[in-house]
Design an enzyme around this catalytic site. Structure first.
Site, PDB file in Angstrom:
ATOM      1  CD  GLU A 313     -29.921  47.743  30.497  1.00 30.66           C
ATOM      2  OE1 GLU A 313     -30.471  48.611  31.175  1.00 30.66           O
ATOM      3  OE2 GLU A 313     -29.369  46.737  30.956  1.00 30.66           O
ATOM      4  CG  ASP A 394     -25.924  45.652  35.441  1.00 29.85           C
ATOM      5  OD1 ASP A 394     -25.695  46.653  36.125  1.00 29.85           O
ATOM      6  OD2 ASP A 394     -27.067  45.300  35.098  1.00 29.85           O
ATOM      7  CD  GLU A 422     -29.766  45.708  39.175  1.00 24.61           C
ATOM      8  OE1 GLU A 422     -29.274  46.839  39.139  1.00 24.61           O
ATOM      9  OE2 GLU A 422     -30.249  45.148  38.179  1.00 24.61           O
TER      10      GLU A 422
HETATM   11  C1  GCU Z   1     -29.284  47.200  35.117  1.00 21.84           C
HETATM   12  C2  GCU Z   1     -30.579  47.266  35.838  1.00 21.84           C
HETATM   13  C3  GCU Z   1     -31.578  48.127  35.136  1.00 21.84           C
HETATM   14  C4  GCU Z   1     -30.966  49.488  34.869  1.00 21.84           C
HETATM   15  C5  GCU Z   1     -29.645  49.337  34.159  1.00 21.84           C
HETATM   16  C6  GCU Z   1     -28.898  50.644  34.052  1.00 21.84           C
HETATM   17  O1  GCU Z   1     -29.416  46.507  33.921  1.00 21.84           O
HETATM   18  O2  GCU Z   1     -31.093  45.983  35.997  1.00 21.84           O
HETATM   19  O3  GCU Z   1     -32.711  48.230  35.952  1.00 21.84           O
HETATM   20  O4  GCU Z   1     -31.829  50.243  34.109  1.00 21.84           O
HETATM   21  O5  GCU Z   1     -28.817  48.471  34.881  1.00 21.84           O
HETATM   22  O6  GCU Z   1     -27.975  50.829  34.835  1.00 21.84           O
HETATM   23  O7  GCU Z   1     -29.204  51.466  33.230  1.00 21.84           O
END
Ligand code: GCU
Length: 862
Positions: A313, A394, A422
């Protein structure tokens, strides 16, 4: 005089009973129990804690036992800190001694038969009127003290000696607190309960008064370390001024045996401008991390270790330099090794930019983790633990266990759970995790055709690892309830209990928690247990079914419904829904091959549609909407409709069931939770209708029962767009399906707007003389609009769009499934021909938008 005294005493009792319960003490309220009088005489009158240092968990244990026994039983025990002092308390009946095994030996106290304890374990022994709490270490002694207090708070004191050892050594919490995050320093990523208790204005808070309270809660359920900052870490975490602040945090947690851990940004040397590389093989980079690690340990000698998210990410990592993930993990592992620290290296690694949904049927983010770790097993240092999210995507409402658990036989692993919600209602919907977690922990990988439960793998039992265990993203904030809602705290308690013993029953845990957090009233216990145990299937029913994913808005808030966002998004979280069919084909023979990442027995089960259980059908297979399910008479699409109606209907029962508890629990707990349950009831209808409308529109297959949103009309609704409007415009929600029939009204200027309608005969077919009148409206975060509802110029009610201050979910920044909500007025006398009028006063972005008015007989779900 006597009567006066009696009056004072009962007034005092009343005052105590009526005190507000804010939630700040969680389950450690130490409230007086009903059978306090009978238990009081059974506990020792004197406590000896075998350590007089205020920073030691054993000292803390003495303090907790004293205050706990005073609160729970009204007992008046004294504490001393050495056996020699014990003499002065000879008059007290019985002594409770708490300490580590070493301390018991040092004080020459006979422990009887030596208990079999592993790290953090404890033994509680009863002998006459004496009690010994013996920890394998000081932390274990504190855990034993909390165990004894938990028994008392449940109203019992067993007399058989009791030994308890944790299932796994790693039982960590992860906070996703932002040291710096754009302009919002001190926010918590995916936190729904206010700002960080640790950081503010780009530094560590001066006022850290919440830290020991949090550490106390964590310790009481055996959580032994806490990573205090976001996995998307800021490079400044290793600057001396921050490290000094982290030292203050660690000092406050140490008396509870909770060690501090921290997340690192892989590119720190470059981002801080110290070096122009972050290559893990570069000598200057190695030296940089050595120096920073030395600095950190000089402030925090017991630092638990680092947590690293790399090459995922957008986060930097070793792959930039063609080094492996193991090279990256080992860079840090070697630095903390001499200090006894560990590196939690995240398995959540994927690069969605390499995935193309339209051109590649085999593209699948779920495959990423196993692929990225391929060939690395065994090349990690011994103090590296690969921390793996429970499912391959996720934190979705239902996922199979991540296959990565079966790929690392020579590397320690930990499961990553989330306590924060979440995707799962963000603490505004009830979601008790027990059964979801069990579905993963009890998942059997059948590695080499032998039993290979995930919980045995992470505990190190299956593949002989000495490290491993549990991490949970917790994300408490400054909110007085910690997580934003009283009921949500059961998940933090559950996390501790389950990471200590994953075989514990979710029902037992919620009942224990309820007794301590609320009270012993059987109705309270029963209702909270039932709502909690129903909460996962209920939420799954009105969100994403059959393993399709949660169907929450994936590109933004991760909160309200947005099925359209499930495809074409840049995150690789897809459902491949088209006009005929839906589901990710993850088979080996025709799909993404994901099923092939499991050992053979599991692979064969899920690769084959006829042996795939319905609840994961669409996770593994792409089928027509008309595909018949195995475990019911429904087709896929009919199941969607039925489940959404059933889920939303059950969510309607939560608030009335809670209302039946009025007067049976503390008023503040009652009211604050009721507000959320009423909200959830309304929002579950928004979920239901959004998803049904979306899939009906896509598939054109009507509901067999011809219900609203999926082929039929909504029988009780007056759509706002059909009303006579003055100052309101008809507009379309974005996405359209988040509004009933796709359209709504919004004020066209900053001025007051009015919508009127005459109640038609057709709406009032029941014999009831009174009706429930529900208004679905959009509460957009920026601004506080105001609405008033009239019937024949008689005001039925008024309300404000201030949910952004009352609910902690991700800000509802637009007219969509995040902001659509409902208010209901009960027992309204409505006759045909009555004139309904809504007056909306917009403010800024909150344009006093209205979706519809629903008029229905009591007890009906519209
Ligand atoms: C999800 C989440 C992010 C977080 C990521 C992670 O994608 O939305 O906010 O950074 O998980 O676990 O690293």
């Amino acid at each position: 005089m006597y009567l006066w005294l009696l009056f004072c005493v009962s007034a005092l009792q009343y005052a105590v009973a009526a005190q507000n319960v804010t939630g700040i003490d969680g389950w450690l309220r130490y409230a007086r129990i009903p059978n306090a009088d009978s238990l009081r005489g059974q506990v020792p009158g004197h406590i000896v804690a075998l350590n007089d240092s205020e920073t030691s968990p054993v000292f803390t244990a003495g303090q907790e036992l004293m205050s706990g026994m005073a609160g729970i039983l009204g007992a008046n025990a004294d504490v001393s800190y050495s056996m020699s002092e014990k003499g002065s308390y000879r008059n007290a009946t019985g002594t409770l001694i708490v300490g580590s095994m070493d301390q018991f030996e040092g004080a020459s106290i006979d422990m009887g038969e030596e208990p079999e304890l592993i790290e953090d374990g404890y033994h509680i022994a009863f002998s006459g009127s004496d009690v010994h709490i013996i920890g394998s270490n000081q932390r274990g002694a504190l855990y034993g003290a909390f165990k004894l207090l938990a028994w008392l708070a449940q109203g019992r004191l067993p007399q058989d000696s009791y030994t308890s050892n944790p299932d796994a050594p790693i039982r960590w919490g992860n906070q996703w607190d932002n040291l710096q995050d754009g302009g919002n320093h001190g926010s918590v990523e995916r936190g729904y309960a206010g700002d960080s208790i640790f950081f503010k204005d780009g530094g560590v808070r001066e006022d850290l008064s919440r830290v020991p309270l949090y550490a106390r809660l964590l310790a009481s359920v055996g959580i032994n370390a806490l990573v205090v900052n976001n996995v998307n870490a800021n490079e400044s975490m290793v600057e001396p001024r921050i490290v000094e602040g982290l030292g203050r945090i660690a000092d406050l947690m140490r008396p509870y045996g909770v060690r501090l851990g921290m997340s690192l940004n892989f590119a720190t040397p470059e981002l801080l401008g110290v070096l122009d590389t972050f290559d893990p093989f570069d000598e200057s980079v190695i030296q940089f991390w050595q120096d920073r690690t030395d600095l950190i340990y000089s402030h925090i000698p017991d630092m638990a270790g680092y947590l690293v998210k790399a090459n995922s990410e957008g986060q930097p990592g070793p792959l930039t330099y063609n080094r492996t993930l193991a090279d990256g993990a080992n860079l840090f592992a070697r630095r903390v090794q001499p200090y006894g620290g560990v590196v939690m290296f995240r398995g959540f690694v994927y690069d969605s930019t390499s995935l193309n949904q339209t051109e590649d049927w085999r593209a699948d983010r779920a495959n990423a983790a196993v692929e990225f770790f391929d060939g690395l097993d065994g090349s990690f240092e011994d103090n590296v633990v690969v921390q793996i999210k429970y499912g391959p995507i996720d934190f979705q409402v239902r996922e199979p266990a991540s296959p990565l658990f079966a790929h690392l036989q020579n590397t320690a692993t930990a499961i990553e759970l989330q306590v924060t919600q979440e995707y799962l209602g963000q603490q505004c919907h009830v979601f008790y995790y027990a059964d979801l977690w069990k579905s993963v922990l009890d998942w059997d990988m059948r590695y080499e055709e032998k039993p290979s439960l995930v919980r045995d793998i992470i505990a190190g039992r299956r593949f002989n690892q000495s490290l491993g265990g549990y991490a949970a993203v917790i994300n408490v904030g400054l909110n007085q309830t910690w997580l934003g809602s009283h009921l949500a705290m059961s998940n933090l308690y559950l996390y501790g209990r389950m990471s200590w013993d994953p075989t514990v029953s979710g029902e037992d845990v919620i009942q224990d928690w309820t007794r301590m957090t609320f009270n012993h009233n059987p109705d309270v216990i029963q209702t909270i247990k039932e709502i909690s145990m129903e909460s996962w299937p209920t939420y799954e029913n009105y969100s994403g079914n059959l393993g399709i994913q949660t169907l929450a808005d994936i590109t933004g808030s991760h909160y309200g419904p947005d099925p359209a966002s499930q495809d074409g998004n840049p995150w690789g979280q897809w459902t491949r829904a088209d006009t005929f069919s839906i589901g990710m084909d993850r088979t080996v023979f025709n799909g993404t091959g994901f099923a092939g990442q499991y050992p053979a027995i599991v692979r064969n089960k899920y690769d084959n549609i006829s042996t795939t259980p319905d609840d994961l059908l669409l996770w593994f297979h792409h089928v027509n909407y008309t595909y018949p399910l195995k475990e019911s008479d429904e087709t896929v699409i009919q199941h969607f409709y039925n489940a959404h109606y059933a889920g939303a209907a059950n969510a309607q029962t939560y608030a009335p069931r809670w209302e039946a508890l009025k007067g049976k629990m503390n008023q503040q707990q009652y009211e604050e939770q009721l507000y959320r349950l009423i909200y959830q009831g309304g929002h579950s209808i928004v979920w239901r209708d959004t998803i049904n409308q979306f899939y009906y529109n896509l598939s054109s297959i009507p509901d067999e029962q011809n219900r609203g949103g999926c082929g039929g009309d909504f029988p009780y609704r007056i759509e706002a767009e059909s009303m006579e409007l003055d100052g309101y415009n008809v507009t379309i929600a974005e996405p359209w399906n988040t509004a009933s029939s796709g359209r709504l009204i919004a004020a066209s200027s900053n001025d007051t707007a009015t919508a009127t309608a005459t109640v038609p005969d057709s709406l009032l077919t029941s014999n009831s003389s009174t009706y429930d009148v529900a208004v679905n409206y959009f509460d957009v975060a920026i601004g506080i609009a105001h609405w008033t509802l009239y019937l024949n110029d008689r005001m039925i009610g008024e309300w404000k769009g201030d949910m952004e201050y009352r609910l902690g979910h991700a800000p509802a920044v637009a007219i969509n499934g995040d902001s659509n909500t409902r208010i209901t007025f009960h027992d309204v006398k409505v006759r045909s021909g009555d004139v309904l009028k809504i007056v909306g006063e917009p403010e800024r972005e909150d344009v006093a938008a209205v979706d519809y008015i629903s008029i229905f007989p009591p007890g009906v779900v519209d």
